[in-house]
Structure formats: structure tokens, C-alpha cells
Design an enzyme around this catalytic site. Structure first.
Site, mmCIF file in Angstrom:
data_model
loop_
_atom_site.group_PDB
_atom_site.id
_atom_site.type_symbol
_atom_site.label_atom_id
_atom_site.label_comp_id
_atom_site.label_asym_id
_atom_site.label_seq_id
_atom_site.Cartn_x
_atom_site.Cartn_y
_atom_site.Cartn_z
ATOM 1 C CG ASN A 14 7.692 2.303 -5.564
ATOM 2 O OD1 ASN A 14 6.980 2.866 -4.730
ATOM 3 N ND2 ASN A 14 7.200 1.529 -6.517
ATOM 4 C CD1 TRP A 15 11.074 3.523 0.355
ATOM 5 C CD2 TRP A 15 10.346 5.272 1.555
ATOM 6 N NE1 TRP A 15 12.171 4.138 0.907
ATOM 7 C CE2 TRP A 15 11.757 5.211 1.640
ATOM 8 C CE3 TRP A 15 9.684 6.293 2.220
ATOM 9 C CZ2 TRP A 15 12.502 6.137 2.373
ATOM 10 C CZ3 TRP A 15 10.408 7.218 2.947
ATOM 11 C CH2 TRP A 15 11.804 7.137 3.029
ATOM 12 C CE LYS A 16 7.203 -1.805 -5.049
ATOM 13 N NZ LYS A 16 7.306 -3.141 -5.599
ATOM 14 C CG HIS B 87 4.554 0.040 -10.035
ATOM 15 N ND1 HIS B 87 4.222 -1.218 -9.589
ATOM 16 C CD2 HIS B 87 5.872 0.218 -9.742
ATOM 17 C CE1 HIS B 87 5.293 -1.767 -9.035
ATOM 18 N NE2 HIS B 87 6.309 -0.921 -9.117
ATOM 19 C CD GLU C 253 3.943 -3.555 -6.605
ATOM 20 O OE1 GLU C 253 3.943 -2.440 -6.069
ATOM 21 O OE2 GLU C 253 4.915 -4.337 -6.541
ATOM 22 C CD GLU D 275 9.519 -1.107 -11.580
ATOM 23 O OE1 GLU D 275 10.361 -0.975 -10.695
ATOM 24 O OE2 GLU D 275 8.313 -0.998 -11.367
ATOM 25 N N GLY E 283 9.876 -7.755 -6.323
ATOM 26 C CA GLY E 283 9.669 -8.266 -4.962
ATOM 27 C C GLY E 283 10.081 -9.703 -4.755
ATOM 28 C CB SER F 284 15.097 -8.715 -7.732
ATOM 29 O OG SER F 284 13.901 -9.423 -7.541
ATOM 30 N N GLY G 35 12.455 -1.206 -4.751
ATOM 31 C CA GLY G 35 11.365 -1.382 -3.793
ATOM 32 C C GLY G 35 11.918 -1.781 -2.442
#
Ligand code: 13P
Length: 254
Positions: free
Chosen positions: A9-11, A95, A97, A167, A173, A212, A233
Site C-alpha cells: 500500500n503505497w498510500k 482503511h 486513514e 490493521e 506507520g 509495521s 505500507g
């Protein structure tokens, strides 16, 4: 045997150059090798490019989000229908975020899940608790509520050909050490709850872990009986580390 599903997941990261070079190198390394179940989730603007670049490989492309609507006067939005049309395979739904920064609520998440299924894409329902909820020992309750949103509204069959990603928000992160046994227990809890409704779906469903994950802890995580994949991530943005993670798959025998 289930092939572990590894998703990057490159966000909100990368640019045209990064996407092209990374995927070119990845396709070269994987060389149509069918033992890998790999997906990349670049930003929306790079989806088409990523699809074209990976067309002849085993890599599938995942979208990080969709709109709740299929079409119409919704300026700036992209629908599941549009993603299906360009060749996307997976879509991340809910997600943390998006739940936090975009105030996505259960109603939005349910609508998005329905849109994804309607378009024959594979939803990846992201679930997990905050640090506060973890401290209050509410992890199981939170996860259950989040999966029950789908079961109670759409029935257990909605989880057929769907994915769940556990998650925990406190682990995202953070580069913190992961207590893998505890994560396994939550995964087992999720699977057991699905089993109460449908044994076959509970066996087949992919339950990924995210938060993580890196090239050092991925092997131990993937060796757990109820962890069928990982959603990465930060560490997935480093090509060498991502390749190290992919190579680990060869050591996973379940
Ligand atoms: P990190 O791997 O950076 O913790 O992010 C996890 C994540 O949010 C994947 O969707």
C-alpha cells in the site's frame, strides 16, 4: 495451500518515475512466476500506468479507495465501475486513514463494499482498533463490530471472494515490534467468528495483517496459521526490502 497475499500500500507516495522503475524491476524479478500472489496499491493517478506496466506479470493492481456512487454528478470521485474498466483487481475499503482523515463511517464503508462486489472486484475490508480501545481490552469487540457490519447487512456470503485485513491502528506507520502471537490470536478470533456462519468461507477467506510489517518480521508473521497475507505500507516503498519480503514466501509452508 493458500498462497500468501502480499500487498504494497503505497498510500500518498511515489511519482510517475518511481512507479515505472519499481514495477519494471519487480516484473523482471518475478518473471511471470505463479508462486507469488503480489499486489501493488499505488495512488489513484498511477493506477492505469501500473496496470499497463504489470500486464504480462503475476502482479495484480489494488486501488486504495473508491467513491460510494457508481456514476453521476460527484466531482472529483472515481467509481468501482471505472476501476473495473481499467483492470483493477482489489480495492481497500475502510482503511483507518480514511476512517480517521476522511471521516468515513460504517454507512460509507458498507456502500463501498457493495459497489466493489457489484463490479466483481475483490474488497479488502480493513479493520482494527485504536490504542485507546486496545488499552481498554476492546480489540475483539471492535473487530467483531467491523466484520458484523458486512455480515448483518449483506449476509455471510458477502465474504466469499473477499479479504479482511486486520490493521491495528496503533501499529500503523510506527516501526514498532509486533507481538506476533497476539496478532495470530486476533486472526484466529476473526476466522472463528466467520466459521460460526460458514465453515467453507472461514477456511477460504484471506485474513491479512498490516501495521509495521517489514523484511525482518514478515517471515514470522506469515508463518502463523491464521495470517494469510500482509499489507505493507512504509517498507514496501523500498524496492530491496520489498523483494526480501517476497522471497520469504518460499519458506512459508502451511
Ligand atoms: P505500515 O506498514 O507503514 O505500518 O502501514 C500499514 C498500512 O497501513 C497498510 O495498509
Amino acid at each position: 495451500m493458500k498462497k500468501p497475499l502480499i500487498i504494497a500500500n503505497w498510500k500518498l507516495n511515489g511519482n510517475k518515475y518511481f512507479v515505472n522503475i519499481f514495477l519494471e524491476k519487480l516484473c523482471y524479478k518475478l518473471n511471470k512466476n505463479k508462486i507469488y500472489n503480489i499486489s501493488i496499491a499505488p495512488s489513484l493517478i498511477h493506477l492505469n500506468e501500473a496496470i499497463l506496466k504489470t500486464k504480462k506479470s503475476c502482479i495484480k493492481i489494488c486501488a486504495q479507495n473508491i467513491d460510494i456512487n457508481s456514476f453521476g454528478a460527484f466531482t472529483g470521485d472515481v467509481s468501482a465501475t471505472m476501476l473495473k474498466n481499467i483492470g483493477v483487481k482489489y480495492v481497500l475499503i475502510g482503511h483507518s486513514e480514511r476512517r480517521i482523515y476522511h471521516k468515513e463511517n460504517n454507512k460509507d464503508i458498507l456502500k463501498k463494499f457493495i459497489e466493489v462486489k457489484k463490479n466483481n472486484l475483490i474488497p479488502i475490508l480493513c479493520i482494527g482498533e485504536t490504542l485507546k480501545e486496545k488499552k481498554k481490552k476492546q480489540t475483539k469487540k471492535i473487530c467483531l463490530n467491523q466484520i458484523n457490519l458486512i455480515i448483518n447487512n449483506l449476509g455471510i456470503k458477502a465474504f466469499k471472494n473477499s479479504i479482511i485485513a486486520y490493521e491495528p491502528i496503533w501499529a500503523i506507520g510506527k516501526k514498532i515490534p509486533i507481538k506476533i502471537q497476539k496478532i495470530q490470536k486476533i486472526h484466529n478470533f476473526i476466522r472463528s467468528n466467520i466459521k460460526l456462519y460458514d465453515k467453507k468461507i472461514s477456511k477460504k477467506i484471506i485474513i491479512q495483517y498490516g501495521g509495521s510489517v517489514n523484511h525482518k518480521n514478515a517471515e514470522q508473521i506469515l508463518k502463523q496459521p491464521d495470517i494469510d497475507g500482509i499489507l505493507i505500507g512504509n517498507n514496501s516503498l523500498n524496492f530491496n526490502n520489498f523483494i526480501k519480503i517476497i522471497k520469504i514466501i518460499k519458506n512459508i509452508k502451511k
